[in-house]
Design an enzyme around this catalytic site. Structure first.
Site, PDB file in Angstrom:
ATOM      1  N   GLU A 276      39.845  97.622   9.203  1.00  0.00           N
ATOM      2  CA  GLU A 276      38.454  97.357   8.831  1.00  0.00           C
ATOM      3  C   GLU A 276      37.807  98.455   7.977  1.00  0.00           C
ATOM      4  O   GLU A 276      37.358  98.215   6.864  1.00  0.00           O
ATOM      5  CB  GLU A 276      37.635  97.155  10.120  1.00  0.00           C
ATOM      6  CG  GLU A 276      36.130  97.115   9.946  1.00  0.00           C
ATOM      7  CD  GLU A 276      35.644  95.873   9.211  1.00  0.00           C
ATOM      8  OE1 GLU A 276      36.083  94.772   9.560  1.00  0.00           O
ATOM      9  OE2 GLU A 276      34.797  96.012   8.290  1.00  0.00           O
TER      10      GLU A 276
ATOM     11  N   GLN B 145      42.015  91.340  13.941  1.00  0.00           N
ATOM     12  CA  GLN B 145      40.727  90.669  13.747  1.00  0.00           C
ATOM     13  C   GLN B 145      40.613  89.754  12.532  1.00  0.00           C
ATOM     14  O   GLN B 145      40.044  88.658  12.631  1.00  0.00           O
ATOM     15  CB  GLN B 145      39.600  91.724  13.682  1.00  0.00           C
ATOM     16  CG  GLN B 145      38.226  91.113  13.682  1.00  0.00           C
ATOM     17  CD  GLN B 145      37.091  92.099  13.462  1.00  0.00           C
ATOM     18  OE1 GLN B 145      36.010  91.697  13.089  1.00  0.00           O
ATOM     19  NE2 GLN B 145      37.304  93.371  13.688  1.00  0.00           N
TER      20      GLN B 145
ATOM     21  N   GLY C 227      17.522  93.732  -3.001  1.00  0.00           N
ATOM     22  CA  GLY C 227      16.995  92.770  -3.960  1.00  0.00           C
ATOM     23  C   GLY C 227      15.868  93.366  -4.782  1.00  0.00           C
ATOM     24  O   GLY C 227      15.663  94.574  -4.799  1.00  0.00           O
ATOM     25  N   GLY C 228      15.130  92.514  -5.434  1.00  0.00           N
ATOM     26  CA  GLY C 228      14.065  92.991  -6.308  1.00  0.00           C
ATOM     27  C   GLY C 228      12.752  93.248  -5.582  1.00  0.00           C
ATOM     28  O   GLY C 228      11.761  93.612  -6.188  1.00  0.00           O
TER      29      GLY C 228
ATOM     30  N   ASP D  67      37.213  92.822   8.052  1.00  0.00           N
ATOM     31  CA  ASP D  67      38.050  91.914   8.838  1.00  0.00           C
ATOM     32  C   ASP D  67      37.461  90.511   8.920  1.00  0.00           C
ATOM     33  O   ASP D  67      38.017  89.550   8.401  1.00  0.00           O
ATOM     34  CB  ASP D  67      38.198  92.454  10.269  1.00  0.00           C
ATOM     35  CG  ASP D  67      39.267  93.520  10.350  1.00  0.00           C
ATOM     36  OD1 ASP D  67      40.165  93.524   9.506  1.00  0.00           O
ATOM     37  OD2 ASP D  67      39.218  94.347  11.272  1.00  0.00           O
TER      38      ASP D  67
HETATM   39  N1  CAO Z   1      58.485  88.335  16.743  1.00  0.00           N
HETATM   40  C1  CAO Z   1      59.151  89.385  16.250  1.00  0.00           C
HETATM   41  N2  CAO Z   1      58.568  90.338  15.474  1.00  0.00           N
HETATM   42  C2  CAO Z   1      57.254  90.180  15.224  1.00  0.00           C
HETATM   43  C3  CAO Z   1      56.511  89.093  15.716  1.00  0.00           C
HETATM   44  C4  CAO Z   1      57.188  88.147  16.514  1.00  0.00           C
HETATM   45  N3  CAO Z   1      56.550  87.097  17.023  1.00  0.00           N
HETATM   46  N4  CAO Z   1      55.237  89.243  15.280  1.00  0.00           N
HETATM   47  C5  CAO Z   1      55.197  90.368  14.551  1.00  0.00           C
HETATM   48  N5  CAO Z   1      56.408  90.939  14.506  1.00  0.00           N
HETATM   49  C6  CAO Z   1      56.805  92.145  13.798  1.00  0.00           C
HETATM   50  C7  CAO Z   1      56.623  92.064  12.323  1.00  0.00           C
HETATM   51  O1  CAO Z   1      57.625  91.284  11.725  1.00  0.00           O
HETATM   52  C8  CAO Z   1      56.667  93.517  11.928  1.00  0.00           C
HETATM   53  O2  CAO Z   1      58.009  93.938  11.847  1.00  0.00           O
HETATM   54  P1  CAO Z   1      58.625  94.759  10.600  1.00  0.00           P
HETATM   55  O3  CAO Z   1      57.710  95.936  10.398  1.00  0.00           O
HETATM   56  O4  CAO Z   1      59.965  95.171  11.097  1.00  0.00           O
HETATM   57  O5  CAO Z   1      58.652  93.882   9.441  1.00  0.00           O
HETATM   58  C9  CAO Z   1      56.067  94.210  13.146  1.00  0.00           C
HETATM   59  O6  CAO Z   1      55.969  93.212  14.165  1.00  0.00           O
HETATM   60  C10 CAO Z   1      54.723  94.835  12.954  1.00  0.00           C
HETATM   61  O7  CAO Z   1      53.868  94.005  12.188  1.00  0.00           O
HETATM   62  P2  CAO Z   1      52.709  94.687  11.331  1.00  0.00           P
HETATM   63  O8  CAO Z   1      53.313  95.719  10.425  1.00  0.00           O
HETATM   64  O9  CAO Z   1      51.905  93.637  10.696  1.00  0.00           O
HETATM   65  O10 CAO Z   1      51.842  95.391  12.470  1.00  0.00           O
HETATM   66  P3  CAO Z   1      51.279  96.875  12.519  1.00  0.00           P
HETATM   67  O11 CAO Z   1      50.696  96.996  13.872  1.00  0.00           O
HETATM   68  O12 CAO Z   1      52.271  97.893  12.137  1.00  0.00           O
HETATM   69  O13 CAO Z   1      50.142  96.892  11.422  1.00  0.00           O
HETATM   70  C11 CAO Z   1      48.096  96.089  10.434  1.00  0.00           C
HETATM   71  C12 CAO Z   1      48.913  96.274  11.712  1.00  0.00           C
HETATM   72  C13 CAO Z   1      46.863  95.297  10.770  1.00  0.00           C
HETATM   73  C14 CAO Z   1      47.683  97.454   9.878  1.00  0.00           C
HETATM   74  C15 CAO Z   1      48.952  95.346   9.387  1.00  0.00           C
HETATM   75  O14 CAO Z   1      49.425  94.156   9.966  1.00  0.00           O
HETATM   76  C16 CAO Z   1      48.204  95.010   8.116  1.00  0.00           C
HETATM   77  O15 CAO Z   1      47.961  95.861   7.278  1.00  0.00           O
HETATM   78  N6  CAO Z   1      47.840  93.743   7.939  1.00  0.00           N
HETATM   79  C17 CAO Z   1      47.207  93.240   6.740  1.00  0.00           C
HETATM   80  C18 CAO Z   1      45.770  93.661   6.672  1.00  0.00           C
HETATM   81  C19 CAO Z   1      44.989  93.205   7.869  1.00  0.00           C
HETATM   82  O16 CAO Z   1      44.924  92.060   8.217  1.00  0.00           O
HETATM   83  N7  CAO Z   1      44.301  94.141   8.473  1.00  0.00           N
HETATM   84  C20 CAO Z   1      43.329  93.789   9.492  1.00  0.00           C
HETATM   85  C21 CAO Z   1      43.597  94.415  10.737  1.00  0.00           C
HETATM   86  S1  CAO Z   1      42.205  94.273  11.776  1.00  0.00           S
HETATM   87  O17 CAO Z   1      41.347  95.659  11.494  1.00  0.00           O
END
Ligand code: CAO
Length: 488
Positions: A200, A78, A308-309, A229
């Site tokens: 979030e 998001q 607010g106030g 988000d």
């Molecule tokens: N091709 C190949 N690999 C890909 C890819 C693509 N097109 N797109 C993503 N990937 C891979 C990433 O490189 C990552 O690999 P590694 O862990 O080996 O480096 C893997 O997919 C997973 O990516 P991620 O760690 O970002 O995803 P997740 O589902 O494990 O975590 C989230 C999700 C949101 C918790 C994490 O991305 C995060 O903390 N983001 C920053 C904060 C944020 O934006 N949070 C908002 C989320 S909405 O509530």
């Protein structure tokens, strides 16, 4: 989805002043429909200062604010998609890079229509193009290199370190394209938690929102507004536009970081204000002051007290016994206090020393609001709104999502839009909440997974047919997307 003619959220205007305001709101036309004359021809600058030539095209017909800006959109879920969707609405060409066969995880989350992208995905990815690409493959990186060289901004919200692990370090990106802006959402900024993944509600808790939301005698609460988000996506969008603006002068890109904790804390600014005020005595506008409950050493949860106030509270209206949203937010704004007294049938409060001035009322706010509630309970929330607006008393009817979805004026302003989608059909979305008079937003449906892979490889990145065949044969773009067929 059918559009109801009846406008649930628009109050029946009994009083003239209220009716004037309501009509003005409801008749607001979407900017796209406003026909305006072309600006007058600029006169030669007498001062000798060189002013850029002004467009002679009519307002709204000279493209969009971010025309010419191309975004490599590596966002998911998001926060990041909120940011790139806004940029797309302002005219940027947003190319969403998704993992072959999977795509943004939200495509398949909270699905309501079988085999169709979820509303979670579609409502956050309008006006974008989608290319599927395995960024961890050799051929995938070849495509990414060209994308970096072709785009102005890379936006990502991967877990900390993921972009580097892909090989897309800032140094490498900057070498490939020194003009590129690299913008990231992370859960936390630099510090002890910088490596944490964040969603979030984690951000709402870590940014000070949860500790200050809810009732004093209950647990901390998260809010329905996605301040972690979507709020951080908004912050990031501003950072990107500023970085692009600075690039005009410096010729170089820069990194932009919006952490979710920082974004939430920024939105909770008034609570940090109160934290510091605590050192100088109780927070007198908090109802706990009037209830003689001592303050602790941190900003407390304030229920529905106003931030607010001007003290405020949510009061019951007619029908509250069965309708969970038959309530109104009532503000005892000092300048209209006398009007409030007249309206609720308490004219004697205007001169009573216990009620006449704001400081006298603070210790007895509970009684004040209980008394006003006796009056609001005799009317519907819209009737209360009409009566109050007629004498300039600001009040907030508690509108349900159903009422908002059916509100005609929000449709007319383009804030609620109906979008058609090839696999899921028509659905409602929130359009661009920011209206520019010369950059008109058209909300276009979200892309199907990999829908634009070929188009981007050939038309944007200018790979030859032989090169495209090579890239595809390597599996870097995945299978030919079935979804593409459905779209045609
Ligand atoms: N091709 C190949 N690999 C890909 C890819 C693509 N097109 N797109 C993503 N990937 C891979 C990433 O490189 C990552 O690999 P590694 O862990 O080996 O480096 C893997 O997919 C997973 O990516 P991620 O760690 O970002 O995803 P997740 O589902 O494990 O975590 C989230 C999700 C949101 C918790 C994490 O991305 C995060 O903390 N983001 C920053 C904060 C944020 O934006 N949070 C908002 C989320 S909405 O509530």
């Amino acid at each position: 989805m059918a559009t109801k003619k009846k406008t649930a959220a628009r109050p029946k205007a009994k009083a003239k002043a209220a009716s004037r305001k309501v009509v003005k709101l409801a008749s607001r036309k979407p900017a796209a429909k406003v026909k305006a004359r072309a600006p007058a021809k600029p006169k030669a600058a007498a001062s000798g200062i060189k002013i850029p030539k002004r467009s002679m095209k009519p307002w709204g017909q000279d493209g969009k604010a971010l025309d010419g800006v191309r975004i490599l959109d590596f966002t998911h879920v998001q926060s990041g998609p909120t940011c790139t969707q806004l940029l797309a609405w302002f005219g940027a060409d947003v190319i969403k890079v998704e993992r072959p066969g999977i795509g943004d995880i939200t495509r398949g989350q909270l699905m309501d229509v079988p085999n169709a992208d979820s509303l979670y995905f579609t409502m956050l990815n309008h006006n974008k193009r989608s290319i599927t690409l395995d960024s961890k493959s050799k051929e995938g990186m070849r495509v990414l290199e060209r994308l970096v060289k072709t785009c102005d901004v890379l936006v990502e919200n991967f877990a900390p370190g993921a972009l580097d692990r892909m090989g897309l370090t800032w140094e490498r990106i900057h070498t490939w394209n020194p003009r590129m802006v690299v913008a990231s959402v992370k859960g936390f900024g630099p510090g002890p938690y910088e490596d944490c993944k964040v969603y979030e509600n984690v951000a709402q808790c870590a940014g000070g929102s949860a500790s200050t939301t809810g009732f004093r005698d209950g647990p901390p609460l998260v809010t329905g507004a996605q301040i972690g988000d979507s709020g951080t996506g908004l912050h990031l969008a501003l950072g990107i536009v500023c970085a692009l603006f600075q690039r005009n002068r410096t010729g170089r890109g820069q990194r932009v970081l919006a952490s979710m904790q920082d974004g939430v804390l920024n939105l909770c600014r008034v609570k940090l204000r109160d934290q510091q005020r605590l050192a100088h005595g109780p927070l007198k506008e908090y109802s706990q002051y009037g209830e003689n409950i001592p303050f602790g050493d941190a900003t407390p949860r304030a229920g529905n007290d106003s931030g607010g106030g001007q003290p405020g509270w949510i009061l019951k209206c007619k029908g509250w016994e069965t309708d969970p949203n038959a309530y109104i937010y009532f503000i005892t704004q000092a300048p209209v206090w006398e009007k409030i007294c007249d309206l609720i049938g308490k004219p004697e409060w205007k001169t009573d020393p216990d009620y006449a001035k704001p400081p006298a009322r603070l210790p007895r706010l509970r009684h004040v609001f209980d008394t006003i509630e006796q009056w609001t309970m005799t009317m519907t929330k819209f009737e209360v709104m009409n009566a109050c607006n007629a004498v300039d008393i600001p009040v907030g009817p508690i509108l349900s999502m159903k009422e908002l979805a059916e509100e005609q004026s929000l449709r007319e302003s383009g804030t609620i839009v109906e979008v058609d989608h090839p696999t899921r059909g028509k659905y409602l979305s929130v359009g661009n909440p920011i209206k520019l008079s010369d950059s008109i937003t058209e909300v276009k449906r979200s892309p199907l997974l990999g829908e634009h892979t070929d188009e981007i490889l050939s038309k944007v990145l200018k790979f030859t047919a032989a090169e495209i065949a090579e890239i595809k044969a390597s599996g870097a773009t995945g299978e030919a997307p079935k979804a593409k067929m459905a779209a045609e």
